[in-house]
Every structure is written in C-alpha cells, then in structure tokens.
Design a protein around this motif. Sequence first.
Motif, PDB file in Angstrom:
ATOM      1  N   LYS A  73      17.953 -39.550  -7.496  1.00 31.77           N
ATOM      2  CA  LYS A  73      16.949 -38.987  -8.394  1.00 31.77           C
ATOM      3  C   LYS A  73      16.518 -37.579  -7.994  1.00 31.77           C
ATOM      4  CE  LYS A  73      12.843 -40.991  -6.192  1.00 31.77           C
ATOM      5  NZ  LYS A  73      11.688 -41.883  -6.396  1.00 31.77           N
ATOM      6  N   GLN A  78      16.255 -33.802 -15.473  1.00 35.49           N
ATOM      7  CA  GLN A  78      15.713 -34.516 -16.623  1.00 35.49           C
ATOM      8  C   GLN A  78      16.075 -33.763 -17.901  1.00 35.49           C
ATOM      9  OE1 GLN A  78      13.870 -37.315 -16.882  1.00 35.49           O
ATOM     10  NE2 GLN A  78      13.571 -37.799 -14.722  1.00 35.49           N
ATOM     11  N   ASN A 265       8.520 -43.122 -13.741  1.00 32.90           N
ATOM     12  CA  ASN A 265       9.782 -43.353 -13.035  1.00 32.90           C
ATOM     13  C   ASN A 265      10.634 -42.088 -13.021  1.00 32.90           C
ATOM     14  OD1 ASN A 265       9.249 -46.035 -12.460  1.00 32.90           O
ATOM     15  ND2 ASN A 265      10.094 -46.745 -14.400  1.00 32.90           N
ATOM     16  N   ASN A 266      11.142 -41.757 -11.822  1.00 27.77           N
ATOM     17  CA  ASN A 266      12.029 -40.598 -11.635  1.00 27.77           C
ATOM     18  C   ASN A 266      11.367 -39.278 -12.036  1.00 27.77           C
ATOM     19  OD1 ASN A 266      14.146 -42.371 -10.886  1.00 27.77           O
ATOM     20  ND2 ASN A 266      14.622 -42.720 -13.037  1.00 27.77           N
ATOM     21  N   THR A 267      10.065 -39.187 -11.834  1.00 32.82           N
ATOM     22  CA  THR A 267       9.341 -37.948 -12.113  1.00 32.82           C
ATOM     23  C   THR A 267       8.713 -37.414 -10.826  1.00 32.82           C
ATOM     24  OG1 THR A 267       7.221 -39.025 -12.574  1.00 32.82           O
ATOM     25  CG2 THR A 267       8.775 -38.824 -14.419  1.00 32.82           C
ATOM     26  N   SER A 271       7.462 -39.255  -7.207  1.00 36.47           N
ATOM     27  CA  SER A 271       7.898 -38.716  -5.913  1.00 36.47           C
ATOM     28  C   SER A 271       6.704 -38.323  -5.052  1.00 36.47           C
ATOM     29  CB  SER A 271       8.802 -37.498  -6.138  1.00 36.47           C
ATOM     30  OG  SER A 271       9.972 -37.856  -6.828  1.00 36.47           O
TER      31      SER A 271
END
Length: 386
Positions: A73, A78, A265-267, A271
């Motif tokens: 990730k 994105q 999620n995955n942002t 993180s």
Amino acid sequence: MKKEDKYVEEAKELSKLLRISFDYLINNEDVDAIFKSVILSNSVFILKDENNNLLAYYPLKGISRLSNVVYNKEAITQIPLQYKSWFIPGYEIKIYSIKKEKRNNNKDNYIITTSGSDFLITKGRRTLPLNWDEDCYISIKELYSLINDSWIYLYEYDTDSDCSDCDGYDYSGCDYSRCKNNCEKCGGRRYMCNNSCFNYRYDKALKMSLDFEQISNDVEPLMKILSQFQQKHSTTNKELFDQNYEILKETYQHCEKISPYMDINNTDVESYEQEFNYCSILSRERKIFNVNNAITIYLNGKKMYCINKQDLRCTDHAWFWVRYHLETNERTYDYVSDSLTSIDFKLKFNTKEERNKFKIDFDKMKIITIYLKEDKGDKYYIESYS
C-alpha cells in the motif's frame, strides 16, 4: 504482474470483460487525458469485488489475476475519486461528475434537517439529501462537525449512477433506470425499486469524500517526524516524539474523529493512525527498558535480541506432550533493533532433565543470556545459557 496459474480459464474470460469496461473509459470524453495515459501505460490496476477479494488487471498486456493478489500500500497510487465506481465487468464504468465544495469560515455554511431517516443538507437556496448509511448512527451535531471538517468535502451525484441489480435481475439494457413505467427489457419487475430505496427517492444527492490532497498536506510532515523518531539508536531523533507530541496527538484525534464514518483503508489516515500507535508504544518502551533486567538472545552465534525479562515467556503450547516456546507479545521492545518486534522459537532439548532445569531457571528469572542453534523443523536447540 505474473499470469494467473490457478484459475487460468476464468482469468482469460475476466480479461476479455475488463478490456470492454476499460475501453469505455478510453472512449469517454469526460475522462481526462492523464488518466487515459495511465490505462494505456505500464500500470496494473488492483480491483476489489463485493466480497472484498482482490483482483488485478494489466491492461497493457491484457491479463488478469484472480489468486494471490497482494500489493504494497505504500507503493500504490490511488486513482482519482471520480473514477472509483462499482461496475460489472463487460459493462460501462460510470463516471461521477464531482463538484467539490469550497470551504469557508462561515459557521452557517450548511443547515442540516431531517426527513424521516434522511439527512437534508441546505446550502444557500439549495437542499439535497445526504447518502448516509442508516445503520451508522450520527447526531446532527456530529454530522455538522463532520461535513465542515477540513479533511472532508461533499460532492453531488446522480443517484441513477449508483443503482445496481439489487433484486437479482440484469437491467443493463433497461430504458428506465428506476422502472417507474414498464418496459420490454425488464417487464417492470424491479420490485425492489420503491420508496424504501434511497436512490429511488431522489434524483440527485450528496456524498462525503475524503480530501486526499488536504490530508496529505497535513499528515506528510508529521509522518516524517514519526519516521525519524523510529531510526535505530538515534540520539538526535529520540526526543522528537515528546517534542512534537501535542500536534502529533491532535492529528491522531482528527483521524479518530473521521475514521468511524469514512472508509480510511489504504489512505494516509489509516497509515498515520498505525504509525502514531506504534511510536506511542515505542516511546514508552524505550523509556522503561532496563538493560540490567533483560535477556539477550543469540541465534547461531549472532546477537539477535535483547528483551525485558518480564516481556519474554517460556510456555507450553502442547496438549498431550510438553513443547515449550520462547515467545513475546506482538509488540515487544527489542534493544538490539531498537524497535518493536515479536519472537516465537520452538525449543528443543536433548533430555527431559535439561528441559526441566531450563524452565525452573527461567521462571526464577535467573537467566540473562540464551544461545540458540537452529535445528530441523523450525525448532531451536538451547546450546547454553547463563
């Protein structure tokens, strides 16, 4: 990306369908030239189905993967929000036309009212419903704070573009998106389309989205601080967490504020939460670590770990015979790497007497050094200890 080697025929069929859907994007005038160039370039797209299974599609080579799809990730990019949409492979990928609201300091920027279970958002002379999950409770006060948050913006969309075959029929060719009148394609069988459906009740509505650009601007410099703080045995960076704690904690609370309501999620939000939690524990453990009350572990003659005696366990994992493990919790401080880690060594002894003696000495916290030697079957001999 490697070719699918498990579901070969299924992957070939999926590739044909995805090519059709991606061609709609290439031929769509509303898709910007930069994103079209990404599709045509050496890029792999990670997709997710309704069951959260990951799929991969490589347009340049026209191949797909259905099994063992993983990604880093930290390394992915994105895609722009307007191109994120549920679609059926082989059919058109619909594009949202996003009109981002410009934020100002006027506290009366929005007025929130309700109609039944729906939230209505008024700005100026215009009122639109907010697409909100009814199962996710939020008060008007909390919602007002959320939609005025600097990390969130509202965008308007046509509810038709959010419709799906929720009653199990295929209406891809239907002349009436909501089937208010009968048509030859579906015979008016869309019995799920009634006032119980949000997309049926309204032609246009609002959704909330994360402002990735603003979040990145706010979070990126703090992530650098957290990264520097984690550097191994750095005397200059060791105090960074305490020195910047107020702003670091404030941003973490900001993440906590929006995470129950938005998909993080995955942002950068996710993180940052993970990094802040990690550094919080690391900061505490560094301060309380006492090298005089630690056990040093050597593996095949090399110094590998130095861990607080209280954090190291020697436990029996077996039911019908004795098999001891030397282990820690998932986030235990190790002085050698100056980081949080975890270990789990399956121990092997030459004799039962040797095993029992080690266990007694370990439980009495007499041991300060353990020398392990790797054996077959993921087991480790205790060569010696002191």
